[in-house]
Design an enzyme around this catalytic site. Structure first.
Site, PDB file in Angstrom:
ATOM      1  CE  LYS A 276      -3.931  -1.724   2.734  1.00  0.00           C
ATOM      2  NZ  LYS A 276      -4.995  -1.569   1.727  1.00  0.00           N
ATOM      3  NE  ARG A 350     -10.861  -9.716  -2.186  1.00  0.00           N
ATOM      4  CZ  ARG A 350     -11.205  -8.771  -3.065  1.00  0.00           C
ATOM      5  NH1 ARG A 350     -11.546  -9.117  -4.306  1.00  0.00           N
ATOM      6  NH2 ARG A 350     -11.189  -7.501  -2.730  1.00  0.00           N
TER       7      ARG A 350
HETATM    8  N1  BES Z   1      -7.969  -3.634   4.395  1.00  0.00           N
HETATM    9  C1  BES Z   1      -8.247  -3.257   3.068  1.00  0.00           C
HETATM   10  C2  BES Z   1      -9.592  -2.547   2.897  1.00  0.00           C
HETATM   11  C3  BES Z   1      -9.765  -1.259   3.646  1.00  0.00           C
HETATM   12  C4  BES Z   1      -9.556  -0.049   3.022  1.00  0.00           C
HETATM   13  C5  BES Z   1     -10.193  -1.264   4.948  1.00  0.00           C
HETATM   14  C6  BES Z   1      -9.738   1.122   3.693  1.00  0.00           C
HETATM   15  C7  BES Z   1     -10.387  -0.079   5.627  1.00  0.00           C
HETATM   16  C8  BES Z   1     -10.161   1.119   5.005  1.00  0.00           C
HETATM   17  C9  BES Z   1      -8.257  -4.481   2.160  1.00  0.00           C
HETATM   18  O1  BES Z   1      -7.484  -5.547   2.548  1.00  0.00           O
HETATM   19  C10 BES Z   1      -7.735  -3.990   0.837  1.00  0.00           C
HETATM   20  O2  BES Z   1      -6.637  -3.564   0.802  1.00  0.00           O
HETATM   21  N2  BES Z   1      -8.563  -4.078  -0.194  1.00  0.00           N
HETATM   22  C11 BES Z   1      -8.189  -3.628  -1.481  1.00  0.00           C
HETATM   23  C12 BES Z   1      -8.655  -4.650  -2.489  1.00  0.00           C
HETATM   24  C13 BES Z   1      -8.172  -4.415  -3.881  1.00  0.00           C
HETATM   25  C14 BES Z   1      -6.677  -4.635  -3.964  1.00  0.00           C
HETATM   26  C15 BES Z   1      -8.886  -5.346  -4.805  1.00  0.00           C
HETATM   27  C16 BES Z   1      -8.869  -2.287  -1.725  1.00  0.00           C
HETATM   28  O3  BES Z   1     -10.018  -2.124  -1.316  1.00  0.00           O
HETATM   29  O4  BES Z   1      -8.243  -1.407  -2.278  1.00  0.00           O
HETATM   30 ZN    ZN Z   2      -5.501  -5.496   2.013  1.00  0.00          ZN
END
Ligand code: BES
Ligand code: ZN
Ligand code: MG
Length: 498
Positions: A276, A350
């Protein structure tokens, strides 16, 4: 800590730093107010007018006065239009009360409980809401300040004698519920180095022991051996082991139904090799909010003893990059035999939930399954911070969850979960892919369709709390940091299960 006393003596017969009344919009200058004016503050009516206090929701007026030669405050809280019958107005009024008390160094409060009918609830519900919200508002994550920030309060609830017993019942249940909400918030607010998978599993162990719940725990070795390739695949990037924790509450009645709560427990989400950007990583200690919610919920439920069995499943892991981490392009095999191509290691929720859901369905005879996860940024962008995303193809269970949300103020909003989206998670090399095809765009829905591959037959609701778990603005009974999203909802769902 908040200490409650219930009293049937009138408001101004109490001894407190502040005397509090809830007033609806366009209230009349009632007998009660007139008496207070007469005895303590002759120009009260004039002042209310001059300061333009009309009883609007979330408004307040604090007036300094004297009683028995001591300075004290009169606090008027606006609870909005009577015809709205919105108990949420009352919750927010209580939040405002705690904020005012913090600012004005008020320690002892005499609160005249408003009529429950004004909010369309029973006296028991009003009592329960009161003792849920006051401690929620007072919660402060102050573990790392050299000076303690959370304030203690002594609160006398001034009640009508004819409702005292039922109100007390509600207040007592509310204390258990708010303890659970704040317990979840505390785990979530803890820094990721202080709340690792094994630490959270340890909290579960304590809760199981305290309440006499059955607990099963699998270490990473066992997770690998059992073929839980999703959870193992996410865990392998970290030096710390992944864990799977299962807790069981058994109702007294032999033929009780069984509901299962599954919570995402990523104690820190860096994104893994699909790292990230720094800004998005800042709050990723919140990524175990689902696990915290289901654990806190079963802690409360074990004390409140609903007549439904509860199973809680928590897949716990860190998501970190390393020389051993799962790479984009890797294929993982899950507990139910399905395979998934990992194209983005940041879509890890997931992966761990897939194994947890499959495990729950295989080992328990379930009547309902609810998973809670900070799953997608997409959901947070779609709905913002005030509504949890709800995805389900089961109308009856959705209705139950919706009702629990409406009763508790732990709000949900349905997102379309139509099979037209199912194709979005097809893969060229495995059964499914962990990121959706960009053509289908809807990230929160695509994530839910990934999860759907792990629920075969049980009525199921997926709750995406990515937007509601952390840093929710403007609600006076929250603060920056964890909200305890879904704790109240899950507890209510189980207690009202029929
Ligand atoms: N933990 C994140 C989702 C999240 C984002 C939670 C903001 C709380 C606040 C999750 O694991 C994630 O990173 N999801 C990605 C998925 C994508 C790579 C398909 C996302 O939502 O960007
Ligand atoms: Zn994630
Ligand atoms: Mg590991």
């Amino acid at each position: 800590m908040i200490k409650y006393t219930l009293s049937v003596k009138s408001l101004m017969e109490q001894q407190a730093d502040a005397y509090v009344l809830c007033l609806p919009e366009d209230f009349a200058f009632s007998k009660e107010l007139r008496t207070i004016a007469q005895d303590y503050f002759p120009s009260l009516e004039n002042l209310i007018e001059r300061r333009k206090f009309t009883g609007k929701a979330q408004s307040s007026l604090i007036i300094q006065m004297h009683k028995d030669d001591k300075p004290c405050s009169l606090i008027l809280l606006g609870v909005g239009k009577k015809e709205d019958k919105k108990v949420e107005h009352y919750r927010r009024a209580l939040g405002v009360l705690v904020r005012l008390s913090e600012q004005h160094e008020i320690k002892t409060i005499a609160l005249q409980l408003p009529s429950s009918a004004m909010f369309g609830v029973t006296p028991e519900q009003l009592g329960q809401e009161t003792s849920i919200i006051l401690p929620m508002a007072a919660y402060y994550f102050d573990d790392f300040f050299t000076e303690k920030k959370q304030k203690d309060f002594d609160i006398t609830l001034v009640v009508d004698a004819k409702h005292k017993i039922t109100l007390k019942k509600g207040v007592d249940a509310g204390i258990v519920i708010s303890d659970a909400v704040n317990e979840a918030r505390h785990w979530i607010d803890l820094p990721p180095e202080k709340l690792t998978p094994i630490e959270l599993a340890g909290k579960a162990k304590k809760i199981a022991k305290k309440n006499g719940l059955k607990m099963t725990e699998f270490t990473e070795k066992e997770i690998i051996k059992k073929g839980m390739g999703g959870l193992a695949g996410v865990g392998q990037g970290s030096d710390r082991d992944a864990h799977l924790v299962i807790l069981e509450y058994k109702a007294k009645n032999k033929n009780a139904e069984t509901i299962c709560f599954v919570g995402k427990g990523i104690t820190f989400d860096s994104g893994g090799l699909s790292l990230k950007p720094p800004q998005y990583m800042e709050t990723m200690k919140e990524d175990m909010s689902g696990a915290a919610a289901v654990l806190a919920a079963i802690d409360a439920l074990a004390q409140l003893k609903p007549s439904v069995n509860i199973v809680v499943v928590m897949p716990l892991s860190e998501n970190l990059p390393s020389g051993k981490a799962t790479k984009p392009g890797d294929v993982l095999k899950f507990y139910n035999g399905k395979t998934a191509e990992v194209l983005n290691t940041d879509a890890e929720g997931r992966l761990i939930l897939g194994d947890a859901l499959a495990y729950a369905e295989k080992h328990y005879d379930l009547d309902a399954l609810v998973d809670v996860a900070t799953l997608t940024g997409s959901c947070a962008y779609a709905l913002g911070p005030f509504f949890t995303g709800m995805l389900s193809q089961d109308a009856a269970l959705s209705k139950k969850v919706q009702n629990a949300a409406d009763r508790t103020g732990d709000r949900v909003w349905p997102l379309p979960f139509d099979n037209d989206y199912a194709k979005a998670v097809e893969s060229k090399v495995a059964d499914i892919c962990n990121i959706g095809n960009p053509k289908y765009k809807a990230g929160a829905i695509m994530a839910a369709f990934f999860l759907k591959h792990f629920v075969e037959k049980t009525p199921w609701v997926h709750l995406d709390i990515a937007g509601t778990a952390f840093d929710v603005p403007d609600i006076p009974y929250y603060r920056t940091g964890a909200t305890g999203s879904s704790v109240r909802l899950l507890i209510d769902l189980a207690r009202n299960w029929k």
